[in-house]
Structures are given as structure tokens and as C-alpha cells.
Design a protein around this motif. Structure first.
Motif: not given
Ligand code: ADP
Length: 462
Positions: A362-368, A390-392, A395-397, A408-415, A420-427
Motif C-alpha cells: 500500500s505504501n509502494a502504491l501510495r508513493y509511486t 521494491a518500487d520505482t 524514494g526517501i531522502a 507517526f513519522y512522515r517525511t515532508d514529501v509525504s506530508r 492518506g497515511g498517518i505514519g503508523i503503517g511501517l511501525a
């Protein structure tokens, strides 16, 4: 009544030592006395036989007890433990007696019994007799008066020996007491420290101060377990505090927005148009989503150690999780590729592992963006299985990489993206993977793509 471990140990050691030290010397002394008595009895038997034969031979020479000078003079030939020898004829008349205790004794029969000097005989004398057989008939009797064992030199030696032995026992007792105290300290000190530590933990003081080790395996295990318990509790406490503050922080924003919108409408600054109301409702939605996610996270972190692990076809878990995403990917125009090794069997919690794959996909789709592609792969190995997504995408800084697994950590880009997303998925992903004893790694290059790699060991996890 309760005693301290130390006094209990000292007491028990001392009881053992005292019992041993009383039993062993007493047994030795009894045994020795018994041996000596046996030995003396045998010797006495030999003496009696020797004397009886001697008197028989004296009789044989003359054929009468009355012949002059048939008996030797003096009583020097008498040997321990014989004190007195009396010879009686066949009729029972005393014909001669020798005593170590008489100053002088002469032949008595016929001339009366004159005895000079007092007869001082020790008490407990024992009288034994033997028949004198000469020329084939019984010609008389010898009576042996025998000194008791405790008047013998052997008994004296035995007494001295016992005395020395009891002194030695007393010295050994002191040494044993010192060893007992030393041993009790050696065992009880680490136990007392561990107990004190457990007490500190129960009072909320988790940090370990000072090294406290024992060279006794079981005690070392106890100490380590207590320390681990303390650290675990500290982590839990830390986790709880952070979660509370994170949640409070995350809730504050939408609540503030909702409040300001409603106040503006109340004051008439803002017309409550349907669009503005929708905006406010969307903030409420965000709030409920947040609450749902937090619930999910706490339940997963809390249940991290209570996985329902069973032999599972990991390939099919990953396959099914990815199939769900096919329509979503298709809608956005992102290609979903699969490279799944079939039939990889693993000990794991299938439902939780499926959630890992779903969150990553779901993250890969969201950020691709459209036109990109995502590959989900699984390989089974001897010791572990590897799942990668792996996605194309964007990316993440590098500066964000260390923190993306934090709650609850989200990169500025994703903010910046409204998605969606509130920074909990990867936790959640990380909590599940670690509960399986596995690891998760991320490699990423901004603008090129991101690869998450999950490794789960075969067995050997809680
Ligand atoms: P979110 O719900 O915001 O996606 P996550 O915990 O799943 O929260 O992820 C944390 C942050 O990591 C995201 O906000 C995003 O910035 C970054 N991230 C996660 N996955 C990817 C990815 N595949 N590509 C780029 N960035 C990602």
C-alpha cells in the motif's frame, strides 16, 4: 518464622558438619576399642593355654602338687592382663597362688596363709578357669584373675588417641565453620542482590547500577533474568509514555482545526456552507482514522509476543496479499509484478505476515506515480525466507531513512501529498517482523525508488 538465606545456609552447613564430626570420630573410636578388645581376648586365650600347659607339665614331672619346689618362685612371669593365678588340686584345694599385687606370697597349704603386705586389687576383675589335664586325667584347675580392659595400657592409649582426635575435631569444626560462612556468603550474596534488584524494579527503578555477577550458572541466569525483566519493563514504560505523547500530539491538530471551524461558524465569521461542513467532517474522519490506527498499533505491539504461529505456506500468504492490490494498482496505472517462489513453508502467523505485505504494497502504491512499477518477491532459504517490495516511486531522502519506522513519522514529501497515511503503517510492519524474530531493511534513492527487505528466520523466535 522466616530466616534470611544466609543464616539458613550457615545453619544447614553447620548441622551437616557437626553431625559428620560427631558420627565419624565416635565410630572410629568405637571400632578401635572393639578391635583392641578382640585382640586382647585372643592374647589372653593364648596366655591361658600356655600357663595351663606349663602347670600340667610341672605336675607330670612329680605326679603330685605337694612336691617341694615344683612351683617357680616369684610372680614375674605373669603377663598383662592377668593379675592373679591360683592353682587348685583336683579336690578344689588351693595349692599355690601368684599375684602381681601381693608383695609376697608363699605356699599356703598346710602352713597357713601368711601374706605380707596389703592386697590392693582393682575393681571389675574377671575370673576365668581352665582344667589342668596331666597323664590323661584332670589333676586340678587354674584360676586366672584378669584385669578389666579400661585398666590396660591399650585402653590408656585409646583414651589418649580419643583425646587427640577430639581436639582435632574441635579445630576442624572451627575451620568448617569458617568455610560454611564463606560458602553461605558466596551463594547468598548474588541471590540477595538479585532479590534487592527485583524489589527496586517493583518500586519502579529499572536502571541497573553496578555489575553483579556470580560464577554459579543458575545464579547467573537468575541475575540476568532479573536484569532483563528490569530492562523489558523500562522499555515498556518508555513505549507507553511515548505512545501517549504521540497520540496526544497527533490528536491535537485535527481537534484544533475542527474547533476553529466550528467557532468561526458560531461567531458568524464563516457561513456554514455544505462545503465547509464537509471540510470539518473530513477532519473528524481523519480523527477517527487516527483512533482506528492507534488501536491497531497498540493491539499489534501488545500482541507482539502472542503470535499464533503455525506451519504456513508463506508463498500463498504473499501471493494472496498481493492479489488484493491488483485492481488498486490497475486504477492508478502502476504495474504490480510478482516473483514468488512457490511452496515456501514457514513457522509464522499468517494473518500478521499478510498485513506486513499489505502495508508495504500500500505504501509502494501510495508513493509511486502512474507508469511506475512495484515488484513483490519471495525467496525461501535454508535458514530464513526473504520477502521484498521494491518500487520505482519517489524514494526517501537519506535524512528520513532512520526514522521511517517510528510511529507517526512522515517525511515532508509525504506530508505534502494529501494521500492518506498517518505514519503508523511501517511501525506496525516492524513490530510484526520483530515479533517473528526477523529484520526489516530499507534501501532508497530519492526519485528512483525504494526497496523494503524483510527477513524471517526459520524457527528460533519467540
Ligand atoms: P504512512 O501511513 O504515512 O505511509 P508509514 O509508517 O507507512 O506511514 O511510512 C512512514 C513514512 O515513510 C511515510 O510517510 C513515507 O514518507 C515513507 N515511506 C514509506 N514507504 C515508502 C515508499 N515505498 N516510498 C517512499 N516513501 C515511503
Amino acid at each position: 518464622m522466616k530466616h534470611s538465606l544466609r543464616s539458613q545456609l550457615i545453619f544447614q552447613y553447620m548441622v551437616i558438619v557437626i553431625v559428620c564430626m560427631l558420627v565419624i570420630p565416635t565410630a572410629i573410636s568405637e571400632l578401635l576399642e572393639w578391635q583392641f578388645k578382640n585382640f586382647l581376648n585372643d592374647r589372653l586365650d593364648e596366655y591361658e593355654t600356655e600357663f595351663t600347659d606349663y602347670f600340667a607339665s610341672l605336675y607330670e614331672e612329680t605326679g603330685t602338687w605337694r612336691a617341694r619346689g615344683i612351683f617357680p618362685r616369684g610372680s614375674d612371669f605373669i603377663r598383662w592382663p592377668i593379675a592373679m593365678i591360683q592353682i587348685k588340686d583336683a579336690e578344689g584345694n588351693l595349692v599355690r597362688s601368684y599375684s602381681r599385687f601381693m608383695v609376697k606370697s608363699g605356699p599356703m597349704h598346710g602352713r597357713g596363709h601368711h601374706q605380707r603386705g596389703p592386697v590392693v586389687l582393682p575393681e571389675g576383675l574377671q575370673v576365668r578357669s581352665r582344667d589342668i589335664i596331666a597323664r590323661g586325667e584332670r589333676v586340678g584347675q587354674v584360676f586366672f584373675t584378669v584385669l578389666p580392659f579400661d585398666k590396660s595400657p591399650e585402653s590408656n592409649f585409646l583414651n589418649n588417641f580419643n583425646k587427640i582426635m577430639y581436639y582435632a575435631v574441635a579445630v576442624m569444626l572451627i575451620i568448617a565453620a569458617m568455610i560454611a560462612i564463606f560458602m553461605a556468603y558466596r551463594i547468598s550474596t548474588p541471590v540477595l542482590n538479585a532479590a534487592r534488584r527485583a524489589q527496586q524494579i517493583s518500586m519502579g527503578k529499572y536502571t541497573v547500577e553496578g555489575q553483579n555477577a556470580s560464577d554459579i550458572t543458575e545464579l547467573q541466569t537468575l541475575i540476568e533474568s532479573v536484569d532483563r525483566l528490569g530492562r523489558g519493563l523500562e522499555e515498556q514504560e518508555e513505549l507507553r509514555k511515548r505512545l501517549m505523547s504521540d497520540i496526544a500530539h497527533e490528536l491535537r491538530n485535527p481537534v484544533a482545526v475542527i474547533k476553529s471551524h466550528l467557532e468561526a461558524m458560531e461567531d458568524g465569521v464563516w457561513e456554514p456552507t455544505p462545503e465547509r461542513i464537509r471540510l470539518t467532517v473530513s477532519e473528524v474522519d481523519r480523527l477517527s482514522q487516527l483512533i482506528r490506527e492507534v488501536e491497531k498499533l497498540t493491539s499489534i505491539e501488545g500482541a507482539a509476543h502472542s503470535l499464533s504461529v503455525e506451519e504456513t505456506d508463506a508463498s500463498s500468504v504473499v501471493e494472496k496479499a498481493s492479489l488484493v492490490f491488483d485492481p488498486l494498482y490497475k486504477n492508478k496505472g502502476v504495474e504490480l509484478k510478482r516473483d514468488i517462489e512457490p511452496g515456501v513453508m514457514m513457522q509464522l502467523d499468517g494473518a500478521k505476515m499478510r498485513q506486513v505485505v499489505e502495508n508495504l504494497l500500500s505504501n509502494a502504491l501510495r508513493y509511486t506515480d502512474a507508469g511506475g512499477s512495484v515488484t513483490v518477491a519471495l525467496t525461501g532459504g535454508e535458514k530464513e525466507m526473504t520477502v521484498s517490495v521494491a518500487d520505482t516511486g519517489i524514494g526517501i531522502a537519506a535524512k528520513d531513512l532512520p526514522y521511517i519506522f517510528e510511529r507517526f513519522y512522515r517525511t515532508d514529501v509525504s506530508r505534502a501529498r494529501t494521500s492518506g497515511g498517518i505514519g503508523i503503517g511501517l511501525a506496525i510492519v516492524k513490530a510484526i517482523v520483530e515479533a517473528h524474530g526477523g529484520t526489516i531493511e530499507v534501501e532508497s534513492e530519492p526519485g528512483k525508488g525504494t526497496r523494503f527487505t524483510v527477513k524471517i528466520p526459520k524457527r528460533n523466535y519467540l
